[in-house]
Motif scaffolding. Sequence first.
Motif, PDB file in Angstrom:
ATOM      1  N   GLN A  85     -11.443  -7.636   1.648  1.00 49.13           N
ATOM      2  CA  GLN A  85     -10.365  -6.865   2.285  1.00 49.13           C
ATOM      3  C   GLN A  85     -10.518  -6.815   3.807  1.00 49.13           C
ATOM      4  O   GLN A  85     -11.590  -6.489   4.314  1.00 49.13           O
ATOM      5  CB  GLN A  85     -10.366  -5.437   1.744  1.00 49.13           C
ATOM      6  CG  GLN A  85      -9.351  -4.554   2.443  1.00 49.13           C
ATOM      7  CD  GLN A  85      -9.382  -3.120   1.958  1.00 49.13           C
ATOM      8  OE1 GLN A  85      -8.504  -2.676   1.242  1.00 49.13           O
ATOM      9  NE2 GLN A  85     -10.417  -2.407   2.338  1.00 49.13           N
ATOM     10  N   ALA A 139      -6.071  -3.218  -3.036  1.00 50.23           N
ATOM     11  CA  ALA A 139      -7.256  -4.066  -2.884  1.00 50.23           C
ATOM     12  C   ALA A 139      -7.844  -4.403  -4.254  1.00 50.23           C
ATOM     13  O   ALA A 139      -8.262  -5.539  -4.517  1.00 50.23           O
ATOM     14  CB  ALA A 139      -8.290  -3.358  -2.010  1.00 50.23           C
ATOM     15  N   ARG A 140      -7.866  -3.393  -5.134  1.00 46.12           N
ATOM     16  CA  ARG A 140      -8.425  -3.638  -6.468  1.00 46.12           C
ATOM     17  C   ARG A 140      -7.562  -4.634  -7.254  1.00 46.12           C
ATOM     18  O   ARG A 140      -8.085  -5.532  -7.908  1.00 46.12           O
ATOM     19  CB  ARG A 140      -8.563  -2.327  -7.241  1.00 46.12           C
ATOM     20  CG  ARG A 140      -9.409  -2.506  -8.508  1.00 46.12           C
ATOM     21  CD  ARG A 140      -9.578  -1.231  -9.295  1.00 46.12           C
ATOM     22  NE  ARG A 140      -8.299  -0.649  -9.617  1.00 46.12           N
ATOM     23  CZ  ARG A 140      -7.974   0.630  -9.415  1.00 46.12           C
ATOM     24  NH1 ARG A 140      -8.850   1.451  -8.885  1.00 46.12           N
ATOM     25  NH2 ARG A 140      -6.792   1.090  -9.744  1.00 46.12           N
ATOM     26  N   ALA A 156       0.831  -1.198   0.000  1.00 45.05           N
ATOM     27  CA  ALA A 156       0.000   0.000   0.000  1.00 45.05           C
ATOM     28  C   ALA A 156       0.873   1.259   0.000  1.00 45.05           C
ATOM     29  O   ALA A 156       0.672   2.181  -0.805  1.00 45.05           O
ATOM     30  CB  ALA A 156      -0.917   0.000   1.217  1.00 45.05           C
ATOM     31  N   THR A 166      -3.310   3.438   7.780  1.00 45.02           N
ATOM     32  CA  THR A 166      -3.792   4.815   7.845  1.00 45.02           C
ATOM     33  C   THR A 166      -4.151   5.225   9.268  1.00 45.02           C
ATOM     34  O   THR A 166      -4.151   6.402   9.594  1.00 45.02           O
ATOM     35  CB  THR A 166      -5.033   5.030   6.958  1.00 45.02           C
ATOM     36  OG1 THR A 166      -5.975   4.031   7.290  1.00 45.02           O
ATOM     37  CG2 THR A 166      -4.687   4.939   5.493  1.00 45.02           C
ATOM     38  N   GLN A 199      -3.694   1.710  -0.647  1.00 45.16           N
ATOM     39  CA  GLN A 199      -4.508   0.548  -0.259  1.00 45.16           C
ATOM     40  C   GLN A 199      -5.692   0.338  -1.213  1.00 45.16           C
ATOM     41  O   GLN A 199      -6.089  -0.792  -1.474  1.00 45.16           O
ATOM     42  CB  GLN A 199      -4.987   0.703   1.197  1.00 45.16           C
ATOM     43  CG  GLN A 199      -5.757  -0.485   1.741  1.00 45.16           C
ATOM     44  CD  GLN A 199      -4.942  -1.781   1.767  1.00 45.16           C
ATOM     45  OE1 GLN A 199      -3.748  -1.780   2.031  1.00 45.16           O
ATOM     46  NE2 GLN A 199      -5.596  -2.892   1.441  1.00 45.16           N
ATOM     47  N   ILE A 200      -6.228   1.436  -1.729  1.00 47.54           N
ATOM     48  CA  ILE A 200      -7.346   1.320  -2.680  1.00 47.54           C
ATOM     49  C   ILE A 200      -6.882   0.542  -3.908  1.00 47.54           C
ATOM     50  O   ILE A 200      -7.536  -0.400  -4.361  1.00 47.54           O
ATOM     51  CB  ILE A 200      -7.853   2.718  -3.110  1.00 47.54           C
ATOM     52  CG1 ILE A 200      -8.383   3.484  -1.896  1.00 47.54           C
ATOM     53  CG2 ILE A 200      -8.950   2.593  -4.180  1.00 47.54           C
ATOM     54  CD1 ILE A 200      -8.866   4.898  -2.220  1.00 47.54           C
TER      55      ILE A 200
END
Length: 376
Positions: free
Chosen positions: A108, A92-93, A60, A146, A88-89
């Motif tokens: 997730q 995860a994708r 991430a 985060t 992280q977005i």
Amino acid sequence: MAAVIPDLKKFRRVVVKVGSSLLVDSQAGTLHAEWLSALVDDLSDFKKRGASILVVTSGAIALGRTVLKLPKGELQLEESQAAAAVGQIALARIWAESLAKIGLTAGQVLLTLGDTEERRRYLNARETIGKLIELGAVPVINENDTVATNEIRYGDNDRLAARVATMASADLLILLSDIDGLYSAPPGTNKDAKLIPVVSRITYEIEAMAGDAGSELSRGGMKTKIEAGKIATSAGTHMVIASGRKLHPLRAIEKNAPCTWFLTPASPVTARKKWIAGALEAKGIIHIDAGAVAALRSGKSLLPAGVVKIEGLFARGDAVIVRGPDGGEIARGIVAYDRDDALKIIGKNSKRIEGILGYAGRSEMIHRDDLAMAGE
Ligand code: GLU
């Protein structure tokens, strides 16, 4: 006696930890897509054999820092948190799309230290992960960078992966790294360094071999991998450190590529029960009737119906002592209800729990997986 190297095909629940430097190109901050697709092919072998897979993935911060144009080198805590929020977005994708190619659904899960070290939160996280697996999904886990501050963070995904493996009662943890295993001395500086193929017990000598194999992107060196080995093997999970630098790293392990196995003497269930029996401080006492004693002794869970009295100020997730009609200790376990709620449902049929408490709790006061019988 030479230790037997386990056969990868035998494992039923496997945690695979992927380090940042394998997944992300450190210069460009982009994904190693070909590598990931080969890894996912390997994961499909496990799936075909009917094994459950969990992924602990770093990357991430490495993905996010490039997007945010953060400087190279060590980041400040807030910078890492911001990088993780962005990265992280994408991470995860990436996993969701990759796993979908082999027909698997990703879920997730972001954890911090407290989620695995505090019993109540541990139980919650364990239930979620267990449910995902039961539903055929693949938990894709990372540290919740985060919100993790220095005091409450793992900081490295090696130990996080080991905690996840023990929490999920996995029988194998695979740490894919940029080094192929543990060497007798740091291989970069010592040409006589030899790879250790099997570690049956983590002795002082083994710990001294660790040196430091960290890189700019991943925080974990060999030290954190040995720590992970301690966590995993003392709870019944075998661990293997292997190189992820080539394509199809899991098939390579199967074909006897160099790697280091850390073997556990215990099976997951007995280790977990040992943990319950030994490590936790009991917060209360649950007195049960003779019928419940017999049920527990035959391997069943403790239902509220068999409880006659409770003592102590315990909360859901605390350890309690279970006593029989003569006051003798029958078992120790992790209780599924807070004291106040437990008081309301003792002696009652589990079907009535929702009506009494206003929510659908567990049917068991203590699930059999959370019970360690005395003398066992
Ligand atoms: N959780 C961090 C990330 O996803 C990585 C920690 C590690 O590399 O051990 O970027």
